[in-house]
Design an enzyme around this catalytic site. Structure first.
Site, PDB file in Angstrom:
ATOM      1  N   ASP A  63       0.866  -1.654  -0.061  1.00  0.00           N
ATOM      2  CA  ASP A  63       0.184  -0.053   0.236  1.00  0.00           C
ATOM      3  C   ASP A  63       0.802   1.006  -0.023  1.00  0.00           C
ATOM      4  O   ASP A  63       1.847   1.170  -0.588  1.00  0.00           O
ATOM      5  CB  ASP A  63      -0.795   0.081   1.538  1.00  0.00           C
ATOM      6  N   ASP A  64       0.056   1.764   0.934  1.00  0.00           N
ATOM      7  CA  ASP A  64       1.408   3.577   0.813  1.00  0.00           C
ATOM      8  C   ASP A  64       2.819   3.796   0.956  1.00  0.00           C
ATOM      9  O   ASP A  64       2.646   2.712   2.160  1.00  0.00           O
ATOM     10  CB  ASP A  64       0.067   4.641   1.071  1.00  0.00           C
ATOM     11  N   LYS A 115      -4.064  -0.274  -7.218  1.00  0.00           N
ATOM     12  CA  LYS A 115      -4.847   0.631  -6.364  1.00  0.00           C
ATOM     13  C   LYS A 115      -4.294   0.946  -6.531  1.00  0.00           C
ATOM     14  O   LYS A 115      -3.350   1.703  -6.070  1.00  0.00           O
ATOM     15  CB  LYS A 115      -4.845  -0.561  -4.289  1.00  0.00           C
ATOM     16  N   ASP A 120      -4.982   5.125  -5.211  1.00  0.00           N
ATOM     17  CA  ASP A 120      -5.659   5.750  -4.159  1.00  0.00           C
ATOM     18  C   ASP A 120      -5.953   7.569  -5.361  1.00  0.00           C
ATOM     19  O   ASP A 120      -6.332   7.508  -5.974  1.00  0.00           O
ATOM     20  CB  ASP A 120      -5.142   6.224  -2.970  1.00  0.00           C
ATOM     21  N   SER A 160     -10.306   4.578  -6.106  1.00  0.00           N
ATOM     22  CA  SER A 160     -10.605   4.884  -5.071  1.00  0.00           C
ATOM     23  C   SER A 160     -11.433   5.936  -6.204  1.00  0.00           C
ATOM     24  O   SER A 160     -12.583   7.046  -5.140  1.00  0.00           O
ATOM     25  CB  SER A 160      -9.599   6.182  -4.459  1.00  0.00           C
ATOM     26  N   ARG A 205     -13.310   1.307  -4.184  1.00  0.00           N
ATOM     27  CA  ARG A 205     -14.224   1.086  -2.763  1.00  0.00           C
ATOM     28  C   ARG A 205     -15.140   2.800  -2.568  1.00  0.00           C
ATOM     29  O   ARG A 205     -15.181   4.209  -3.571  1.00  0.00           O
ATOM     30  CB  ARG A 205     -12.564   2.203  -2.169  1.00  0.00           C
ATOM     31  N   ASP A 239     -12.112   3.864   5.031  1.00  0.00           N
ATOM     32  CA  ASP A 239     -11.532   3.386   4.985  1.00  0.00           C
ATOM     33  C   ASP A 239     -11.772   2.053   6.217  1.00  0.00           C
ATOM     34  O   ASP A 239     -12.316   2.942   7.307  1.00  0.00           O
ATOM     35  CB  ASP A 239     -10.298   3.764   5.702  1.00  0.00           C
TER      36      ASP A 239
END
Ligand SMILES: *[C@@H]1O[C@H](CO)[C@@H](O)[C@H](O)[C@H]1NC(C)=O
Ligand SMILES: *[C@@H]1O[C@H](CO)[C@@H](O)[C@H](O)[C@H]1NC(C)=O
Ligand SMILES: *[C@@H]1O[C@H](CO)[C@@H](O)[C@H](O)[C@H]1NC(C)=O
Length: 436
Positions: free
Chosen positions: A78-79, A154, A156, A188, A213, A217
């Site tokens: 992830d980030d 993914k 964001d 997202s 999404r 979160d």
């Protein structure tokens, strides 16, 4: 005389749809964020920081502890994986200390374990953690991800204008497609638009993303899970029809095995994520997870509901005095009748189990020859029950009972035959007062 040369530049927006044939069932795997966050302090916390070692270790455990055999195949970063600045050629660079061998090497390791490799980016100027975003570098970043042999992206939506996303998310997908590498596309897009008061264009989102999404979160608490359950129930008429093979609603990660959920609450998350046809992305420390939580994540029968080939998302069909019933149409299908997974959820906090008693017919299960009914946590098989037969379950506070009700099938239909049954044709009718 001055001649004005007028150049008419016609910008042709890429007319493109995502036809990557991926994520025919909801993706399953492991994702770092909820549990490991943006911990970049490898000096003081080497075992828990976002690093090459963390992902290699989780990949190892997915294989050695049996998760991979059950379908958990993605190892997703992830980030907070990159350097704070692009290099002189404007390329994203993985943090040089925390990912010393680069991401192609990490991806190779993950692939050598028979697993798949996921990465995180952001559509806007920066990622949510303040790392470089992709907005001015979409083509470059998509090809960089492909060159690292990424299987899942993914994207964001921090530091971006939500109005631009209708154009921007498809554009990034277009560049992903142009790389020629198959990559699942997790967007997202709708959640940031909803935050901005925009009504998302679901037609376009379904067309361009494998999953997306649509809500907050997830955090490490039962109250966070409850807000998601309520969102999925309260908005089901607009979100349920959007799910299907290749395109899924994503209620966010499984937090089972962390600090915030009890055993009962963990069972409820797993059962409802199966009803939701949700991606099953565990975010937990697989090195230290307790056996009872591991068993929930490894419940084959519930995973089978989640991965049902019809890909129809379930709905909340009853809600009264803290008791909810959720139902998801699944295979096998016969003569236009579905089988069902049924989850009875107790949202009450008075500390004793609640009895729910109901006939299958009241739940909308009308197949005359009856259903083979099985409890998916207790491993109890109830035999073949006819629609008029009353069933009674005891549901623990903040817990769940999940049943699988398979119609008795004479012949096994092919996958093509399934597609003729539209989930929208099915109407649940449960009267509010139909339970004692
Ligand atoms: C992103 O950066 C550009 C260029 O600096 C700026 O014009 C724009 O307002 C920024 N967008 C957001 C949402 O911060
Ligand atoms: C790119 O898109 C085309 C058409 O939309 C599709 O046929 C092809 O399989 C896609 N390729 C990849 C790698 O996603
Ligand atoms: C939504 O997107 C579709 C497909 O991309 C497009 O044809 C349609 O015009 C859009 N609808 C709205 C209301 O913008």
């Amino acid at each position: 005389m001055i001649i004005n040369w007028i150049f008419l530049v016609v910008l042709v927006a890429p007319c493109f749809s995502l036809e990557n044939d991926l994520a025919r069932t909801p993706p399953m795997g492991w994702l770092a964020w909820e549990r490991f966050r943006c911990n970049t302090d490898c000096k003081n916390d080497p075992d828990n920081c976002i690093s090459d070692q963390l992902f290699r270790t989780m990949a190892d455990i997915l294989v050695t502890e049996g998760y991979a055999d059950l379908g958990y195949e993605y190892v997703n970063i992830d980030d907070c994986w990159s350097e704070k600045y692009r290099d002189t050629g404007n390329n994203l660079v993985p943090d040089r200390n925390r990912f010393p061998y680069g991401l192609k090497d990490l991806g190779d390791y993950i692939h050598s374990n028979g697993l798949k490799f996921g990465i995180y980016g952001d559509y806007g100027n920066y990622t949510c953690g303040g790392y470089p975003g992709s907005i001015a570098h979409m083509e470059r970043d998509a090809s960089m991800f492909a060159s690292w042999e990424v299987d899942y992206v993914k994207l964001d939506g921090c530091y971006a204008d939500a109005f631009d996303m209708d154009k921007g998310y498809p554009e990034f997908g277009y560049f992903m497609n142009r790389t020629g590498r198959n990559m699942v596309y997790s967007c997202s897009w709708p959640v940031y638009q909803i935050y901005a008061g925009i009504n998302p264009n679901w037609t376009s989102i379904i067309k361009h993303c494998n999953l997306w999404r649509n809500y907050n979160d997830i955090q490490d608490s039962w109250s966070s899970i409850e807000t998601i359950i309520d969102y999925y129930g309260d908005n089901q008429d607009s979100i349920v029809p959007n799910a299907g093979p290749g395109h899924w609603n994503d209620p966010d990660m499984l937090i089972i095995g962390n600090f915030g959920l009890s055993y009962e609450q963990s069972k409820t998350q797993m059962a409802l994520w199966a009803i939701f046809a949700a991606p099953l992305l565990m975010s937990v420390d697989l090195r230290t997870i307790r056996p009872e939580f591991k068993a929930i994540l490894q419940n084959r029968k519930i995973i089978a509901v989640n991965q049902d080939p019809l890909g129809i998302q379930g709905r909340r069909i009853y809600k009264h005095k803290g008791i909810e019933i959720w139902a998801r149409p699944i295979t096998p299908v016969e003569q236009n009748y579905y089988s069902y997974a049924i989850a009875f959820v107790n949202r009450r906090t008075d500390g004793t189990p609640s009895d729910v008693s109901v006939t299958l017919e009241q739940l909308g299960l009308q197949y005359k020859k009856g259903y083979k009914v099985e409890d998916l946590y207790e491993d109890v098989y109830y035999g073949v029950l006819e629609p008029k037969r009353k069933i009674k379950v005891k549901v623990n506070p903040s817990g769940v009972v999940i049943l699988r009700c398979d119609i008795k099938v004479e012949t096994t239909p092919t996958r093509n035959q399934y597609s003729q049954f539209s989930p929208l044709n099915h109407v649940f009718q449960v009267r509010q007062n139909s339970f004692e």
